[in-house]
Design a protein around this motif. Structure first.
Motif, PDB file in Angstrom:
ATOM      1  N   ARG A 168      -4.644  22.706   2.559  1.00  0.00           N
ATOM      2  CA  ARG A 168      -5.217  21.466   2.365  1.00  0.00           C
ATOM      3  C   ARG A 168      -3.830  20.597   1.998  1.00  0.00           C
ATOM      4  NH1 ARG A 168     -10.927  21.366  -1.259  1.00  0.00           N
ATOM      5  NH2 ARG A 168     -12.009  22.386   0.445  1.00  0.00           N
ATOM      6  N   LYS A 171      -2.444  19.523   5.029  1.00  0.00           N
ATOM      7  CA  LYS A 171      -3.273  18.260   5.542  1.00  0.00           C
ATOM      8  C   LYS A 171      -2.915  16.923   4.930  1.00  0.00           C
ATOM      9  CE  LYS A 171      -7.783  17.437   7.460  1.00  0.00           C
ATOM     10  NZ  LYS A 171      -7.249  17.262   8.683  1.00  0.00           N
ATOM     11  N   TYR A 194      -7.482  15.839  -0.797  1.00  0.00           N
ATOM     12  CA  TYR A 194      -8.118  16.336   0.559  1.00  0.00           C
ATOM     13  C   TYR A 194      -9.358  15.752   0.734  1.00  0.00           C
ATOM     14  CZ  TYR A 194      -9.939  19.851   4.004  1.00  0.00           C
ATOM     15  OH  TYR A 194     -10.445  20.402   4.958  1.00  0.00           O
ATOM     16  N   GLU A 195     -10.110  15.886  -0.042  1.00  0.00           N
ATOM     17  CA  GLU A 195     -11.439  15.413  -0.046  1.00  0.00           C
ATOM     18  C   GLU A 195     -11.649  13.808   0.255  1.00  0.00           C
ATOM     19  OE1 GLU A 195     -14.260  17.073  -0.045  1.00  0.00           O
ATOM     20  OE2 GLU A 195     -13.157  19.110  -0.527  1.00  0.00           O
ATOM     21  N   SER A 199     -10.282  11.786   7.771  1.00  0.00           N
ATOM     22  CA  SER A 199     -10.752  12.972   8.720  1.00  0.00           C
ATOM     23  C   SER A 199     -11.812  13.864   7.842  1.00  0.00           C
ATOM     24  CB  SER A 199      -9.483  13.864   9.106  1.00  0.00           C
ATOM     25  OG  SER A 199      -8.828  14.372   8.128  1.00  0.00           O
ATOM     26  N   VAL A 200     -11.543  14.299   6.718  1.00  0.00           N
ATOM     27  CA  VAL A 200     -12.425  15.123   6.069  1.00  0.00           C
ATOM     28  C   VAL A 200     -13.745  14.314   5.795  1.00  0.00           C
ATOM     29  CG1 VAL A 200     -12.691  16.481   4.161  1.00  0.00           C
ATOM     30  CG2 VAL A 200     -10.275  16.484   4.835  1.00  0.00           C
ATOM     31  N   LYS A 203     -15.581  14.533   8.920  1.00  0.00           N
ATOM     32  CA  LYS A 203     -16.266  15.837   9.006  1.00  0.00           C
ATOM     33  C   LYS A 203     -17.413  16.256   8.273  1.00  0.00           C
ATOM     34  CE  LYS A 203     -14.807  20.908   9.031  1.00  0.00           C
ATOM     35  NZ  LYS A 203     -13.639  21.647   8.880  1.00  0.00           N
ATOM     36  N   ASN A 204     -17.396  16.001   7.052  1.00  0.00           N
ATOM     37  CA  ASN A 204     -18.641  16.276   6.034  1.00  0.00           C
ATOM     38  C   ASN A 204     -19.724  15.527   6.233  1.00  0.00           C
ATOM     39  OD1 ASN A 204     -16.682  17.866   4.450  1.00  0.00           O
ATOM     40  ND2 ASN A 204     -16.213  16.528   3.122  1.00  0.00           N
ATOM     41  N   ASP A 262     -14.979  27.464   9.516  1.00  0.00           N
ATOM     42  CA  ASP A 262     -13.940  26.656   8.628  1.00  0.00           C
ATOM     43  C   ASP A 262     -14.525  27.046   7.320  1.00  0.00           C
ATOM     44  OD1 ASP A 262     -12.988  25.303  10.764  1.00  0.00           O
ATOM     45  OD2 ASP A 262     -14.284  23.652  10.508  1.00  0.00           O
TER      46      ASP A 262
END
Length: 300
Positions: A168, A171, A194-195, A199-200, A203-204, A262
């Motif tokens: 993380r 990233k 990170y959250e 991009s995250v 993805k979520n 993942d």
């Protein structure tokens, strides 16, 4: 044993890369440190390179100047650039006042360590492949497999954090340098930044979208075929419909499998467990997917 000498403070100089590598004390830590120096003096010599560059001890030097010192005890080293940064890294990550995020920052900033681990990983993989070739051809004695080197896991061990935290942090550093700096300053955490990565979030969102739709069941596929019949589609139309249904389901299943991998985190552990199950299914799946990729020319 490195020689310890009294060195004049105005002889000393700093290295910006070293200064940037190790975060400075926070305001309260600095105040507490100054009180300690006032009461007990400077109890440990600083570390300097032969060119008078401060390797370790800049806070002690700053305190000495504020207290009116003219000299300070210094342990003198003769280090090249690689050795210097290794010394700084190994010394700094043992510091109690550094957060785990700051220790990880130091580890990630020493590129030679990462290159060394990556080289070891590639070498072990190469040697294992050679051993397998010899053993499969019954040439040479059986030898134990070399341990697989996971770079992120090894970096995490050095910094005292988990492998997922290393992943993380890398990233965040790549996608949001400002957020990364906030973590190093103690204003945030790698998990929080990170959250917040776009991009995250994307993805979520996709995961939630797939979860709300749900994985298609065989019974639902049967119902769809019944519906097709009820709508009185011709046999030719039904046959044409099947590849479209298959393609949609394949893409959906692939999304679920990627999410599972993942979330699992440790791909090597997944592989070890899969090897005890029905691997033939995965091999057949791979062969079919390879054929689709080849026909479509998706990978040049």
């Amino acid at each position: 044993m490195n020689e310890i000498k009294l060195i004049k403070l105005d002889w000393l100089n700093t290295n910006k890369e070293v200064d940037d590598l190790v975060p400075r004390m926070r305001e309260q830590e600095w105040k507490d440190f100054l009180k300690s120096v006032e009461h007990d003096g400077i109890r440990q010599p600083i570390d300097i390179n032969k060119d008078m560059t401060i390797i370790d001890g800049r806070h002690r030097v700053d305190a000495a100047k504020l207290m009116g010192y003219e000299e300070i005890e210094a342990r003198i080293h003769d280090l090249n650039e690689t050795e210097l940064f290794k010394f700084v890294r190994d010394t700094a990550i043992e510091r109690r006042h550094l957060t785990k995020e700051q220790r990880l920052h130091i580890v990630l900033s020493t590129s030679e360590l990462i290159e060394e681990l990556e080289y070891e990983a590639k070498e072990n993989k190469r040697k294992n492949l050679l051993k397998n070739q010899y053993q499969n051809s019954n040439c040479g004695p059986d030898e134990p497999q070399l341990k697989k080197v996971n770079t992120n896991a090894e970096l995490g061990k050095i910094a005292g954090v988990s492998k997922s935290t290393v992943t993380r942090a890398k990233k965040v550093k790549a996608e949001n340098p400002e957020g990364y700096d906030k973590v190093i300053k103690g204003e945030s955490t790698f998990n929080r930044e990170y959250e917040e990565l776009q991009s995250v979030k994307n993805k979520n969102y996709q995961k939630e979208k797939r979860a709300s739709v749900g994985r298609p069941k065989k019974s639902e596929q049967v119902d769809l075929r019944v519906k097709i019949n009820e709508e009185a589609m011709t046999l030719e139309e039904i046959i044409l419909q099947r590849p479209e249904m298959a393609a949609i389901n394949i893409v959906d299943y692939a999304g679920h499998i990627n999410d599972l991998l993942d979330e699992a985190g440790d791909i090597e552990a997944v592989e070890r467990i899969i090897s005890t199950l029905e691997v033939e299914k995965i091999i057949k799946l791979k062969n079919n997917i390879d054929q689709i990729i080849k026909i479509g020319g998706y990978i040049k």
